[in-house]
Design a protein around this motif. Sequence first.
Motif, PDB file in Angstrom:
ATOM      1  N   TRP A   1      70.239  23.111  70.819  1.00 28.77           N
ATOM      2  CA  TRP A   1      68.916  23.122  70.200  1.00 28.77           C
ATOM      3  C   TRP A   1      68.988  23.086  68.672  1.00 28.77           C
ATOM      4  CZ3 TRP A   1      66.056  27.551  73.284  1.00 28.77           C
ATOM      5  CH2 TRP A   1      66.056  27.238  74.640  1.00 28.77           C
ATOM      6  N   MET A   2      70.059  22.553  68.157  1.00 27.02           N
ATOM      7  CA  MET A   2      70.199  22.455  66.704  1.00 27.02           C
ATOM      8  C   MET A   2      69.578  21.138  66.231  1.00 27.02           C
ATOM      9  SD  MET A   2      71.656  25.272  65.953  1.00 27.02           S
ATOM     10  CE  MET A   2      72.240  25.022  64.282  1.00 27.02           C
ATOM     11  N   VAL A   3      68.264  21.061  66.390  1.00 25.82           N
ATOM     12  CA  VAL A   3      67.515  19.864  66.021  1.00 25.82           C
ATOM     13  C   VAL A   3      66.348  20.252  65.126  1.00 25.82           C
ATOM     14  CG1 VAL A   3      68.144  18.539  68.076  1.00 25.82           C
ATOM     15  CG2 VAL A   3      66.177  20.069  68.158  1.00 25.82           C
TER      16      VAL A   3
ATOM     17  N   GLN B   1      75.826  14.781  67.180  1.00 25.10           N
ATOM     18  CA  GLN B   1      74.384  14.999  67.197  1.00 25.10           C
ATOM     19  C   GLN B   1      73.911  15.438  68.577  1.00 25.10           C
ATOM     20  OE1 GLN B   1      73.058  11.160  65.841  1.00 25.10           O
ATOM     21  NE2 GLN B   1      73.324  11.654  63.675  1.00 25.10           N
ATOM     22  N   TRP B   2      74.536  14.880  69.619  1.00 24.72           N
ATOM     23  CA  TRP B   2      74.166  15.288  70.974  1.00 24.72           C
ATOM     24  C   TRP B   2      74.587  16.723  71.247  1.00 24.72           C
ATOM     25  CZ3 TRP B   2      70.886  14.192  74.503  1.00 24.72           C
ATOM     26  CH2 TRP B   2      71.032  14.742  75.779  1.00 24.72           C
TER      27      TRP B   2
ATOM     28  N   ARG C   1      66.535  23.033  62.467  1.00 18.41           N
ATOM     29  CA  ARG C   1      67.835  23.661  62.694  1.00 18.41           C
ATOM     30  C   ARG C   1      68.990  22.661  62.681  1.00 18.41           C
ATOM     31  NH1 ARG C   1      67.127  28.106  67.555  1.00 18.41           N
ATOM     32  NH2 ARG C   1      65.580  29.446  66.530  1.00 18.41           N
ATOM     33  N   ALA C   2      68.690  21.395  62.492  1.00 21.02           N
ATOM     34  CA  ALA C   2      69.743  20.378  62.517  1.00 21.02           C
ATOM     35  C   ALA C   2      70.781  20.673  61.447  1.00 21.02           C
ATOM     36  CB  ALA C   2      69.143  18.998  62.290  1.00 21.02           C
ATOM     37  N   PRO C   3      72.067  20.560  61.759  1.00 16.07           N
ATOM     38  CA  PRO C   3      73.119  20.886  60.786  1.00 16.07           C
ATOM     39  C   PRO C   3      73.011  20.108  59.488  1.00 16.07           C
ATOM     40  CG  PRO C   3      74.055  20.615  62.965  1.00 16.07           C
ATOM     41  CD  PRO C   3      72.627  20.183  63.064  1.00 16.07           C
ATOM     42  N   ASP C   4      72.593  18.834  59.572  1.00 18.97           N
ATOM     43  CA  ASP C   4      72.535  18.035  58.348  1.00 18.97           C
ATOM     44  C   ASP C   4      71.392  18.450  57.448  1.00 18.97           C
ATOM     45  OD1 ASP C   4      70.909  15.034  59.691  1.00 18.97           O
ATOM     46  OD2 ASP C   4      70.655  17.150  60.108  1.00 18.97           O
ATOM     47  N   VAL C   5      70.383  19.164  57.990  1.00 15.18           N
ATOM     48  CA  VAL C   5      69.269  19.645  57.146  1.00 15.18           C
ATOM     49  C   VAL C   5      69.788  20.685  56.165  1.00 15.18           C
ATOM     50  CG1 VAL C   5      67.111  20.913  57.140  1.00 15.18           C
ATOM     51  CG2 VAL C   5      67.511  19.133  58.861  1.00 15.18           C
ATOM     52  N   ASP C   6      70.637  21.607  56.652  1.00 18.27           N
ATOM     53  CA  ASP C   6      71.184  22.649  55.776  1.00 18.27           C
ATOM     54  C   ASP C   6      72.096  22.036  54.717  1.00 18.27           C
ATOM     55  OD1 ASP C   6      71.553  24.963  58.542  1.00 18.27           O
ATOM     56  OD2 ASP C   6      69.860  24.592  57.191  1.00 18.27           O
ATOM     57  N   SER C   7      72.908  21.057  55.131  1.00 21.30           N
ATOM     58  CA  SER C   7      73.813  20.444  54.148  1.00 21.30           C
ATOM     59  C   SER C   7      73.050  19.658  53.115  1.00 21.30           C
ATOM     60  CB  SER C   7      74.817  19.513  54.880  1.00 21.30           C
ATOM     61  OG  SER C   7      74.148  18.483  55.565  1.00 21.30           O
ATOM     62  N   GLU C   8      71.936  19.034  53.529  1.00 24.62           N
ATOM     63  CA  GLU C   8      71.126  18.290  52.574  1.00 24.62           C
ATOM     64  C   GLU C   8      70.489  19.258  51.572  1.00 24.62           C
ATOM     65  OE1 GLU C   8      70.865  15.076  52.297  1.00 24.62           O
ATOM     66  OE2 GLU C   8      69.367  15.077  50.705  1.00 24.62           O
ATOM     67  N   ALA C   9      70.025  20.425  52.073  1.00 25.16           N
ATOM     68  CA  ALA C   9      69.423  21.412  51.183  1.00 25.16           C
ATOM     69  C   ALA C   9      70.417  21.939  50.177  1.00 25.16           C
ATOM     70  CB  ALA C   9      68.831  22.556  52.012  1.00 25.16           C
ATOM     71  N   ARG C  10      71.666  22.153  50.640  1.00 27.01           N
ATOM     72  CA  ARG C  10      72.686  22.638  49.735  1.00 27.01           C
ATOM     73  C   ARG C  10      73.020  21.597  48.662  1.00 27.01           C
ATOM     74  NH1 ARG C  10      74.804  24.875  54.572  1.00 27.01           N
ATOM     75  NH2 ARG C  10      76.158  23.061  54.887  1.00 27.01           N
ATOM     76  N   ARG C  11      73.016  20.325  49.038  1.00 26.43           N
ATOM     77  CA  ARG C  11      73.283  19.287  48.040  1.00 26.43           C
ATOM     78  C   ARG C  11      72.198  19.235  46.993  1.00 26.43           C
ATOM     79  NH1 ARG C  11      75.033  16.195  52.589  1.00 26.43           N
ATOM     80  NH2 ARG C  11      73.023  15.131  52.644  1.00 26.43           N
ATOM     81  N   GLU C  12      70.937  19.415  47.424  1.00 25.72           N
ATOM     82  CA  GLU C  12      69.828  19.376  46.475  1.00 25.72           C
ATOM     83  C   GLU C  12      69.841  20.592  45.558  1.00 25.72           C
ATOM     84  OE1 GLU C  12      66.679  16.876  49.300  1.00 25.72           O
ATOM     85  OE2 GLU C  12      66.327  18.985  48.810  1.00 25.72           O
TER      86      GLU C  12
END
Length: 245
Positions: free
Chosen positions: A228-230, A221-222, A233-244
């Motif tokens: 600036w992937m927060v 996360q750091w 742009r945070a990586p887990d946001v894209d993965s959460e969207a793909r799961r949904e």
Amino acid sequence: MSNLHGFTTHFPAGYPAFHPRGGPLAAGGSASSGESGSGQSPGTPQFDIFDWHPAYQSCQRFFLDHAQHDNGVQAVAALINICLPFQWTASPFVNSSGPLPNSGGPAGYNLPWPRPGPVNNARGQPTPTWVSLVPYIRRLVITGMDREGIMHGFFGEDWRKGIGPLHECERRNYLFAAKSVGWANVKCQYDMSPHESVPFLKPLQDVQLAEIEGAEKTWSQWLAMEDWMVGPRAPDVDSEARREA
């Protein structure tokens, strides 16, 4: 991050999710039955600041009133080269009642910055005595002395509840420091003054797999923060969207 009576409280990496009494708070202060605003997954233990603080104060009182006057604690402090509050030249603290009116003595030495002394509130009354336990936790961690018996001897029966979260954070910070820079720079970061330099460093002791995995996740996360992937742009946001989807 949680809202507490109008104040925004931030908790460093290593703390479990915070909630005031009454339930966890999601971002914006609304109750949530799923993930909290801190990004913790469901089932993660919650950190109750109101429950924690009296235990931390208990550790402070034990450290000031009892531990620092114990021969064993004094021996450990001498070995790891950290001054106990009653040994401070400026405003030494003999107990939790506050500093002595006059300082100095054979055990004292001059520091390049003043130690904390009594502070008066707006009405001119002295505020309750406060001595940070963090420098002692840090020094015990980096010298491999943060064993259960020593932690109990320094901070008392409530040490797990009172300084346990800080201990967890400092262990993780030590892992991060070792990963960030070389040995000399790590030592420099933990040296408190020429008089209280770190005599030796030891690799983190009694490490569990879950602790390493938690540190790896937070380190990732750091690294995302550095790029600036927060936020959106945070990586887990894209993965959460793909799961949904």
